[in-house]
Write a protein that holds these residues in place. Structure first.
Motif, PDB file in Angstrom:
ATOM      1  N   LYS A 461     -15.877   3.353  -6.471  1.00 59.50           N
ATOM      2  CA  LYS A 461     -15.120   4.021  -7.525  1.00 59.50           C
ATOM      3  C   LYS A 461     -14.489   2.982  -8.451  1.00 59.50           C
ATOM      4  CE  LYS A 461     -13.846   7.767  -4.374  1.00 59.50           C
ATOM      5  NZ  LYS A 461     -12.708   8.415  -3.661  1.00 59.50           N
ATOM      6  N   LYS A 462     -14.648   3.191  -9.760  1.00 64.21           N
ATOM      7  CA  LYS A 462     -13.997   2.340 -10.745  1.00 64.21           C
ATOM      8  C   LYS A 462     -12.629   2.933 -11.105  1.00 64.21           C
ATOM      9  CE  LYS A 462     -18.581   1.497 -12.772  1.00 64.21           C
ATOM     10  NZ  LYS A 462     -19.397   1.520 -14.005  1.00 64.21           N
ATOM     11  N   ALA A 463     -11.840   2.175 -11.854  1.00 64.58           N
ATOM     12  CA  ALA A 463     -10.537   2.685 -12.285  1.00 64.58           C
ATOM     13  C   ALA A 463     -10.695   3.972 -13.087  1.00 64.58           C
ATOM     14  CB  ALA A 463      -9.818   1.630 -13.123  1.00 64.58           C
ATOM     15  N   SER A 464     -11.791   4.078 -13.839  1.00 64.87           N
ATOM     16  CA  SER A 464     -12.024   5.264 -14.659  1.00 64.87           C
ATOM     17  C   SER A 464     -12.257   6.524 -13.829  1.00 64.87           C
ATOM     18  CB  SER A 464     -13.220   5.043 -15.589  1.00 64.87           C
ATOM     19  OG  SER A 464     -14.382   4.712 -14.847  1.00 64.87           O
ATOM     20  N   PHE A 465     -12.605   6.353 -12.563  1.00 71.23           N
ATOM     21  CA  PHE A 465     -12.817   7.503 -11.674  1.00 71.23           C
ATOM     22  C   PHE A 465     -11.542   8.335 -11.594  1.00 71.23           C
ATOM     23  CE2 PHE A 465     -12.819   9.745  -7.654  1.00 71.23           C
ATOM     24  CZ  PHE A 465     -14.134  10.107  -7.416  1.00 71.23           C
ATOM     25  N   ASP A 466     -10.442   7.696 -11.250  1.00 75.26           N
ATOM     26  CA  ASP A 466      -9.166   8.411 -11.121  1.00 75.26           C
ATOM     27  C   ASP A 466      -8.670   8.905 -12.470  1.00 75.26           C
ATOM     28  OD1 ASP A 466      -8.966   8.132  -8.329  1.00 75.26           O
ATOM     29  OD2 ASP A 466      -8.106   6.131  -8.523  1.00 75.26           O
ATOM     30  N   TRP A 467      -8.942   8.118 -13.514  1.00 78.73           N
ATOM     31  CA  TRP A 467      -8.531   8.549 -14.854  1.00 78.73           C
ATOM     32  C   TRP A 467      -9.235   9.850 -15.245  1.00 78.73           C
ATOM     33  CZ3 TRP A 467     -11.947   9.019 -19.003  1.00 78.73           C
ATOM     34  CH2 TRP A 467     -11.348   9.410 -20.203  1.00 78.73           C
ATOM     35  N   TYR A 468     -10.557   9.916 -15.064  1.00 78.62           N
ATOM     36  CA  TYR A 468     -11.288  11.112 -15.483  1.00 78.62           C
ATOM     37  C   TYR A 468     -10.900  12.308 -14.619  1.00 78.62           C
ATOM     38  CZ  TYR A 468     -15.192  13.774 -17.504  1.00 78.62           C
ATOM     39  OH  TYR A 468     -15.960  14.717 -18.179  1.00 78.62           O
ATOM     40  N   LYS A 469     -10.579  12.042 -13.377  1.00 78.49           N
ATOM     41  CA  LYS A 469     -10.111  13.117 -12.495  1.00 78.49           C
ATOM     42  C   LYS A 469      -8.851  13.758 -13.071  1.00 78.49           C
ATOM     43  CE  LYS A 469      -8.793  14.007  -7.666  1.00 78.49           C
ATOM     44  NZ  LYS A 469      -8.633  13.388  -6.320  1.00 78.49           N
ATOM     45  N   LYS A 470      -7.946  12.944 -13.594  1.00 78.60           N
ATOM     46  CA  LYS A 470      -6.708  13.471 -14.189  1.00 78.60           C
ATOM     47  C   LYS A 470      -6.982  14.205 -15.496  1.00 78.60           C
ATOM     48  CE  LYS A 470      -3.764   9.922 -12.095  1.00 78.60           C
ATOM     49  NZ  LYS A 470      -2.961   8.696 -12.342  1.00 78.60           N
ATOM     50  N   VAL A 471      -7.948  13.705 -16.254  1.00 75.45           N
ATOM     51  CA  VAL A 471      -8.330  14.391 -17.491  1.00 75.45           C
ATOM     52  C   VAL A 471      -8.786  15.814 -17.177  1.00 75.45           C
ATOM     53  CG1 VAL A 471      -9.999  14.457 -19.391  1.00 75.45           C
ATOM     54  CG2 VAL A 471      -8.952  12.273 -18.730  1.00 75.45           C
ATOM     55  N   GLU A 473      -8.259  17.580 -14.343  1.00 78.38           N
ATOM     56  CA  GLU A 473      -7.157  18.363 -13.743  1.00 78.38           C
ATOM     57  C   GLU A 473      -6.222  18.931 -14.796  1.00 78.38           C
ATOM     58  OE1 GLU A 473      -6.552  16.121  -9.397  1.00 78.38           O
ATOM     59  OE2 GLU A 473      -5.314  15.567 -11.124  1.00 78.38           O
ATOM     60  N   SER A 474      -5.989  18.150 -15.849  1.00 74.81           N
ATOM     61  CA  SER A 474      -5.061  18.576 -16.896  1.00 74.81           C
ATOM     62  C   SER A 474      -5.751  19.317 -18.035  1.00 74.81           C
ATOM     63  CB  SER A 474      -4.323  17.355 -17.462  1.00 74.81           C
ATOM     64  OG  SER A 474      -5.224  16.500 -18.167  1.00 74.81           O
ATOM     65  N   ASN A 475      -7.052  19.546 -17.884  1.00 77.33           N
ATOM     66  CA  ASN A 475      -7.864  20.180 -18.929  1.00 77.33           C
ATOM     67  C   ASN A 475      -7.714  19.461 -20.265  1.00 77.33           C
ATOM     68  OD1 ASN A 475      -9.775  22.088 -19.799  1.00 77.33           O
ATOM     69  ND2 ASN A 475      -8.199  23.512 -20.514  1.00 77.33           N
ATOM     70  N   GLY A 476      -7.778  18.142 -20.184  1.00 74.91           N
ATOM     71  CA  GLY A 476      -7.779  17.322 -21.385  1.00 74.91           C
ATOM     72  C   GLY A 476      -6.419  17.043 -21.975  1.00 74.91           C
ATOM     73  N   GLU A 477      -5.345  17.390 -21.267  1.00 77.82           N
ATOM     74  CA  GLU A 477      -4.003  17.128 -21.776  1.00 77.82           C
ATOM     75  C   GLU A 477      -3.546  15.711 -21.457  1.00 77.82           C
ATOM     76  OE1 GLU A 477      -2.141  19.145 -23.806  1.00 77.82           O
ATOM     77  OE2 GLU A 477      -4.055  20.208 -23.858  1.00 77.82           O
ATOM     78  N   VAL A 478      -3.995  15.188 -20.329  1.00 76.47           N
ATOM     79  CA  VAL A 478      -3.631  13.829 -19.930  1.00 76.47           C
ATOM     80  C   VAL A 478      -4.812  12.903 -20.223  1.00 76.47           C
ATOM     81  CG1 VAL A 478      -2.963  12.306 -18.038  1.00 76.47           C
ATOM     82  CG2 VAL A 478      -2.061  14.650 -18.143  1.00 76.47           C
ATOM     83  N   LEU A 479      -4.648  12.059 -21.211  1.00 77.53           N
ATOM     84  CA  LEU A 479      -5.723  11.144 -21.609  1.00 77.53           C
ATOM     85  C   LEU A 479      -5.300   9.691 -21.425  1.00 77.53           C
ATOM     86  CD1 LEU A 479      -7.020  12.915 -24.858  1.00 77.53           C
ATOM     87  CD2 LEU A 479      -8.009  12.995 -22.572  1.00 77.53           C
TER      88      LEU A 479
END
Length: 479
Positions: A461-471, A473-479
């Motif tokens: 897993k890269k750092a972007s893995f957790d980032w995209y997971k949050k994107v 989860e938040s339906n694009g509110e957390v970028l």
């Protein structure tokens, strides 16, 4: 009603292509496809690779028999055997959709076989069922540079009208097999990249025809007709299914406000809209008829083609977006590959200009022109990733790129543009389409393989893995 963000049912996910990930070359009755003769060349100029896509018949035959060179797309990332584990990782990120292709040469190894290959169909049965089991809506491309190589050898590629019926037969098999399971179909990947990916797109060797430019446009006409036949058949077999066309955005900016630059950019962009005008409006635009006449291009159309195109337009438009381009009347021509660097934008190592606002512009222009739902079939950032001493992969550059592009997609949606899905390209590292590099990576998940296929194949897993997971989860509110 004012739209404030992504709709509740928005399909967040990612996209791959069968030929770039599956591997298992020749297994379970698979035939050779165009991708299987793509030799890795370590000395290629990565900034000009798309201009070197033509092949001769001699090259094709030599590569078929070559036992010394390395052909990365024959091996991929072994997704053919690891798809369950890989899809589980995508589910962990919260994927709502997964786009992939079905390899035509797994289903009809020679393209014109009398019966489909059951073993190939069974693999896709299992893959699609696994997607559905994990809560991912499958978006399936029928052709993603996987035309059976036998069609090149026997028919000379897509400019031969006989290929229309071969492809529509293949499409009908898929529609019947996956009725009720696959709602979204894309007939042909990036149909407009015929000048960038000539052999991949058409299966035509440059020494098989006298006029290659004419042959390319004839091949595209045949792809238009074949796609329309599939739309017609889909409405009989599975009325709930949605069939789309797909283009790679190549929107051009004028280099300056000089009228000649502005007009060249307009004409270049219109040359791109031609593909979608035909498939979404249902007929050849007059500007394209003029272009054919002035350039000595004679398209052979059969009786009934015009009616077929008019009555079977696409339900949605799928787009890939990576970069914008710039043209100058003093330095550039109407050749879609002819462009200059935009001095206002940074670029990645492959010379692709990083332009999030260009994404907003593209989505707005297409939706204003056609008013049909848009699927972002590809958007991503290829880069050479590095594993740190602590085993981490910090791909902040990828996060920055994707975050800025998703933010601009959100702006378009707030304007009223109907985007229904976003598929980040290569969510797990796969072989590059154009350069056949493994080390040009797009994924949120690293695959431990180098350009020669050496490595453990381990997924990291890269750092972007957790980032995209949050994107997601938040339906694009957390970028």
């Amino acid at each position: 009603m004012v739209v404030k963000g992504f709709p509740e049912n928005f399909l967040w996910g990612g996209a791959v292509a069968a030929n770039q990930c599956e591997g298992s070359f020749g297994l379970d009755g698979k035939g050779l496809s165009l991708a299987d003769v793509h030799l890795y060349n370590k000395d290629i100029d990565i900034k000009k690779v798309t201009l070197d896509s033509d092949m001769t018949l001699e090259q094709v035959k030599a590569n078929m028999l070559d036992e010394e060179g390395f052909y990365p797309k024959r091996h991929g990332i072994n997704f053919y055997h690891t798809y369950k584990e890989d899809l589980k990782l995508l589910q962990e990120m919260g994927f709502k959709t997964f786009r992939t292709s079905i390899d035509w040469s797994r289903i009809f190894p020679n393209g014109d076989d009398t019966e489909p290959n059951e073993a190939g169909l069974k693999f896709y049965d299992n893959l699609i069922d696994e997607c559905l089991k994990l809560g991912m809506e499958p978006i399936i491309t029928m052709l993603h540079y996987e035309t059976p190589l036998a069609i090149t050898l026997k028919y000379g590629g897509w400019h031969n009208r006989k290929v229309v019926d071969l492809f529509s037969t293949y499409g009908e098999v898929l529609l019947n097999r996956y009725k009720g399971k696959v709602k979204y179909w894309i007939t042909i990947n990036q149909i407009n990249l015929v000048h960038f990916e000539s052999f991949n797109s058409t299966g035509i060797c440059i020494d098989q025809v006298e006029n290659m430019e004419e042959a390319k446009f004839q091949a595209i006409h045949n792809q238009f007709v074949a796609s329309a036949k599939i739309v017609k058949k889909a409405r009989e077999i599975s009325p709930d299914s949605q069939i789309g066309t797909m283009v790679a955005d190549s929107t051009a900016y004028p280099f300056s406000c000089k009228p000649d630059d502005v007009v060249l950019a307009m004409k270049r962009n219109r040359l791109q809209y031609y593909y979608t005008d035909v498939q979404l409006r249902g007929s050849y635009p007059k500007y394209m008829r003029r272009y054919f006449e002035e350039n000595g291009i004679n398209i052979k159309e059969q009786p009934g083609d015009a009616e077929l195109l008019a009555n079977n337009t696409m339900d949605f438009l799928a787009l890939s977006y990576y970069y914008s381009q710039t043209v100058s009347a003093d330095r550039n021509s109407m050749d879609p590959t002819d462009r200059i660097k935009n001095p206002n934008l940074e670029a990645n190592p492959w010379g692709w200009a990083i332009d999030p606002k260009g994404f907003y512009n593209t989505l707005s222009q297409y939706y204003d022109r056609y008013g049909v739902p848009l699927v972002i079939a590809e958007n991503g950032f290829g880069m050479y990733d590095k594993i740190e001493e602590n085993g981490k992969i910090n791909d902040d550059y990828r996060i920055a790129y994707l975050s800025a592009h998703i933010a601009q997609m959100k702006e378009a949606i707030k304007d009223g543009v109907e985007v229904i899905a976003y598929c980040a390209w290569g969510p797990i590292d796969i072989v590059s389409c154009s350069s056949a590099e493994m080390e040009k990576r797009y994924g949120f998940i690293y695959v431990d393989l180098d350009n020669w296929g050496r490595g453990t194949g381990k997924r990291i897993k890269k750092a972007s893995f957790d980032w995209y997971k949050k994107v997601i989860e938040s339906n694009g509110e957390v970028l």
